[in-house]
Design a protein around this motif. Structure first.
Motif, PDB file in Angstrom:
ATOM      1  N   ILE A  56       0.872  -1.174   0.000  1.00 62.67           N
ATOM      2  CA  ILE A  56       0.000   0.000   0.000  1.00 62.67           C
ATOM      3  C   ILE A  56       0.909   1.223   0.000  1.00 62.67           C
ATOM      4  CG2 ILE A  56      -0.231   0.200   2.504  1.00 62.67           C
ATOM      5  CD1 ILE A  56      -3.221   0.796   1.966  1.00 62.67           C
ATOM      6  N   VAL A  57       0.556   2.229  -0.724  1.00 59.24           N
ATOM      7  CA  VAL A  57       1.389   3.422  -0.871  1.00 59.24           C
ATOM      8  C   VAL A  57       1.353   4.209   0.430  1.00 59.24           C
ATOM      9  CG1 VAL A  57       1.684   5.544  -2.184  1.00 59.24           C
ATOM     10  CG2 VAL A  57       0.893   3.497  -3.328  1.00 59.24           C
ATOM     11  N   TYR A  58       2.540   4.725   0.815  1.00 59.68           N
ATOM     12  CA  TYR A  58       2.614   5.551   2.010  1.00 59.68           C
ATOM     13  C   TYR A  58       1.807   6.825   1.839  1.00 59.68           C
ATOM     14  CZ  TYR A  58       6.386   2.986   4.252  1.00 59.68           C
ATOM     15  OH  TYR A  58       7.126   2.038   4.872  1.00 59.68           O
ATOM     16  N   ASP A  59       1.125   7.184   2.855  1.00 58.84           N
ATOM     17  CA  ASP A  59       0.384   8.430   2.886  1.00 58.84           C
ATOM     18  C   ASP A  59       1.347   9.544   3.323  1.00 58.84           C
ATOM     19  OD1 ASP A  59      -1.359  10.532   4.309  1.00 58.84           O
ATOM     20  OD2 ASP A  59      -2.807   9.297   3.234  1.00 58.84           O
ATOM     21  N   GLU A  60       1.025  10.777   2.988  1.00 55.81           N
ATOM     22  CA  GLU A  60       1.883  11.899   3.370  1.00 55.81           C
ATOM     23  C   GLU A  60       2.058  11.968   4.878  1.00 55.81           C
ATOM     24  OE1 GLU A  60      -1.286  13.039   1.835  1.00 55.81           O
ATOM     25  OE2 GLU A  60      -0.502  12.491  -0.120  1.00 55.81           O
ATOM     26  N   ARG A  61       1.013  11.669   5.624  1.00 58.86           N
ATOM     27  CA  ARG A  61       1.072  11.741   7.087  1.00 58.86           C
ATOM     28  C   ARG A  61       2.078  10.742   7.635  1.00 58.86           C
ATOM     29  NH1 ARG A  61       1.292  14.514  11.384  1.00 58.86           N
ATOM     30  NH2 ARG A  61       0.292  13.605  13.180  1.00 58.86           N
ATOM     31  N   ILE A  62       2.118   9.560   7.068  1.00 49.30           N
ATOM     32  CA  ILE A  62       3.082   8.547   7.507  1.00 49.30           C
ATOM     33  C   ILE A  62       4.491   9.035   7.214  1.00 49.30           C
ATOM     34  CG2 ILE A  62       3.934   6.201   7.112  1.00 49.30           C
ATOM     35  CD1 ILE A  62       1.011   5.402   6.602  1.00 49.30           C
ATOM     36  N   GLN A  63       4.692   9.622   6.052  1.00 47.81           N
ATOM     37  CA  GLN A  63       6.005  10.157   5.701  1.00 47.81           C
ATOM     38  C   GLN A  63       6.416  11.262   6.661  1.00 47.81           C
ATOM     39  OE1 GLN A  63       5.440  11.242   1.603  1.00 47.81           O
ATOM     40  NE2 GLN A  63       5.869   9.186   0.863  1.00 47.81           N
ATOM     41  N   GLN A  64       5.481  12.136   7.026  1.00 43.99           N
ATOM     42  CA  GLN A  64       5.788  13.198   7.977  1.00 43.99           C
ATOM     43  C   GLN A  64       6.175  12.616   9.328  1.00 43.99           C
ATOM     44  OE1 GLN A  64       2.186  15.489   8.060  1.00 43.99           O
ATOM     45  NE2 GLN A  64       2.761  16.741   6.287  1.00 43.99           N
ATOM     46  N   LEU A  65       5.444  11.612   9.777  1.00 45.48           N
ATOM     47  CA  LEU A  65       5.741  10.989  11.067  1.00 45.48           C
ATOM     48  C   LEU A  65       7.103  10.300  11.047  1.00 45.48           C
ATOM     49  CD1 LEU A  65       2.230   9.544  11.964  1.00 45.48           C
ATOM     50  CD2 LEU A  65       3.380  11.487  13.037  1.00 45.48           C
ATOM     51  N   GLU A  66       7.450   9.665   9.933  1.00 44.13           N
ATOM     52  CA  GLU A  66       8.756   9.037   9.817  1.00 44.13           C
ATOM     53  C   GLU A  66       9.864  10.082   9.880  1.00 44.13           C
ATOM     54  OE1 GLU A  66       8.454   6.789   6.203  1.00 44.13           O
ATOM     55  OE2 GLU A  66       7.861   4.977   7.281  1.00 44.13           O
ATOM     56  N   GLN A  68       9.674  13.012  11.382  1.00 42.77           N
ATOM     57  CA  GLN A  68       9.725  13.482  12.764  1.00 42.77           C
ATOM     58  C   GLN A  68      10.460  12.480  13.653  1.00 42.77           C
ATOM     59  OE1 GLN A  68       5.667  14.188  13.933  1.00 42.77           O
ATOM     60  NE2 GLN A  68       5.520  16.101  12.772  1.00 42.77           N
ATOM     61  N   LEU A  69      10.210  11.199  13.427  1.00 36.90           N
ATOM     62  CA  LEU A  69      10.873  10.167  14.205  1.00 36.90           C
ATOM     63  C   LEU A  69      12.385  10.206  13.981  1.00 36.90           C
ATOM     64  CD1 LEU A  69      10.757   7.714  16.064  1.00 36.90           C
ATOM     65  CD2 LEU A  69      10.358   6.301  14.049  1.00 36.90           C
ATOM     66  N   LYS A  70      12.806  10.336  12.736  1.00 30.04           N
ATOM     67  CA  LYS A  70      14.240  10.419  12.440  1.00 30.04           C
ATOM     68  C   LYS A  70      14.868  11.638  13.106  1.00 30.04           C
ATOM     69  CE  LYS A  70      14.059   7.943   8.066  1.00 30.04           C
ATOM     70  NZ  LYS A  70      14.169   8.028   6.618  1.00 30.04           N
ATOM     71  N   LYS A  71      14.151  12.768  13.082  1.00 34.13           N
ATOM     72  CA  LYS A  71      14.648  13.986  13.721  1.00 34.13           C
ATOM     73  C   LYS A  71      14.809  13.765  15.220  1.00 34.13           C
ATOM     74  CE  LYS A  71      13.532  18.823  14.535  1.00 34.13           C
ATOM     75  NZ  LYS A  71      12.500  19.831  14.494  1.00 34.13           N
ATOM     76  N   LYS A  72      13.804  13.154  15.850  1.00 38.54           N
ATOM     77  CA  LYS A  72      13.860  12.891  17.291  1.00 38.54           C
ATOM     78  C   LYS A  72      14.992  11.916  17.630  1.00 38.54           C
ATOM     79  CE  LYS A  72      10.349  15.368  18.570  1.00 38.54           C
ATOM     80  NZ  LYS A  72      10.533  16.597  19.325  1.00 38.54           N
ATOM     81  N   GLU A  73      15.215  10.935  16.767  1.00 40.83           N
ATOM     82  CA  GLU A  73      16.305   9.989  16.999  1.00 40.83           C
ATOM     83  C   GLU A  73      17.653  10.693  16.935  1.00 40.83           C
ATOM     84  OE1 GLU A  73      15.459   7.023  14.034  1.00 40.83           O
ATOM     85  OE2 GLU A  73      14.236   5.841  15.415  1.00 40.83           O
ATOM     86  N   ARG A  74      17.814  11.630  15.971  1.00 39.57           N
ATOM     87  CA  ARG A  74      19.057  12.406  15.883  1.00 39.57           C
ATOM     88  C   ARG A  74      19.245  13.266  17.126  1.00 39.57           C
ATOM     89  NH1 ARG A  74      17.427  13.243  10.450  1.00 39.57           N
ATOM     90  NH2 ARG A  74      16.590  15.277  11.030  1.00 39.57           N
ATOM     91  N   GLU A  75      18.153  13.906  17.569  1.00 42.95           N
ATOM     92  CA  GLU A  75      18.220  14.741  18.767  1.00 42.95           C
ATOM     93  C   GLU A  75      18.590  13.901  19.988  1.00 42.95           C
ATOM     94  OE1 GLU A  75      14.423  16.672  19.019  1.00 42.95           O
ATOM     95  OE2 GLU A  75      14.896  18.070  17.384  1.00 42.95           O
ATOM     96  N   LEU A  76      18.017  12.719  20.091  1.00 40.01           N
ATOM     97  CA  LEU A  76      18.323  11.833  21.209  1.00 40.01           C
ATOM     98  C   LEU A  76      19.796  11.435  21.188  1.00 40.01           C
ATOM     99  CD1 LEU A  76      17.447  10.159  23.642  1.00 40.01           C
ATOM    100  CD2 LEU A  76      16.774   8.355  22.052  1.00 40.01           C
TER     101      LEU A  76
END
Length: 98
Positions: A56-66, A68-76
């Motif tokens: 199933i194709v990723y929705d824009e919201r899922i891409q945004q959440l991914e 954000q998750l990568k950003k939070k992981e870098r910050e951590l």
């Protein structure tokens, strides 16, 4: 007066989910195309999804959440490095002076 809610039968829901899974469009685009609320379409997908028709194709919201998750992981990771430096500094400065 209140709006009339559209009712869909089970077969329509199953066929719609199958159709969504076979397309290369986002769920939001498909909901707009089918004139079904996006949240309703997500509910149907959760209930009637068949994994034979993946991906199933990723929705824009899922891409945004991914993102954000990568950003939070870098910050951590940055905070963990900062903490390690502070721990070393505390260790160095807490030694008795001779």
């Amino acid at each position: 007066m209140g709006e009339h809610r559209q009712r869909y039968n089970e077969e329509f829901k199953k066929q719609t989910v199958r159709y969504v899974q076979e397309q290369k469009k986002t769920v939001s685009d498909m909901a707009e195309e089918l004139k079904v609320p996006t949240s309703t379409l997500y509910e149907w997908i959760a209930k009637y999804r068949e994994f034979d028709n993946e991906p199933i194709v990723y929705d824009e919201r899922i891409q945004q959440l991914e993102q954000q998750l990568k950003k939070k992981e870098r910050e951590l990771k940055d905070r963990e490095e900062e903490l390690a430096i502070v721990k070393k500094a505390v260790h160095i400065f807490s030694r008795p002076k001779v």
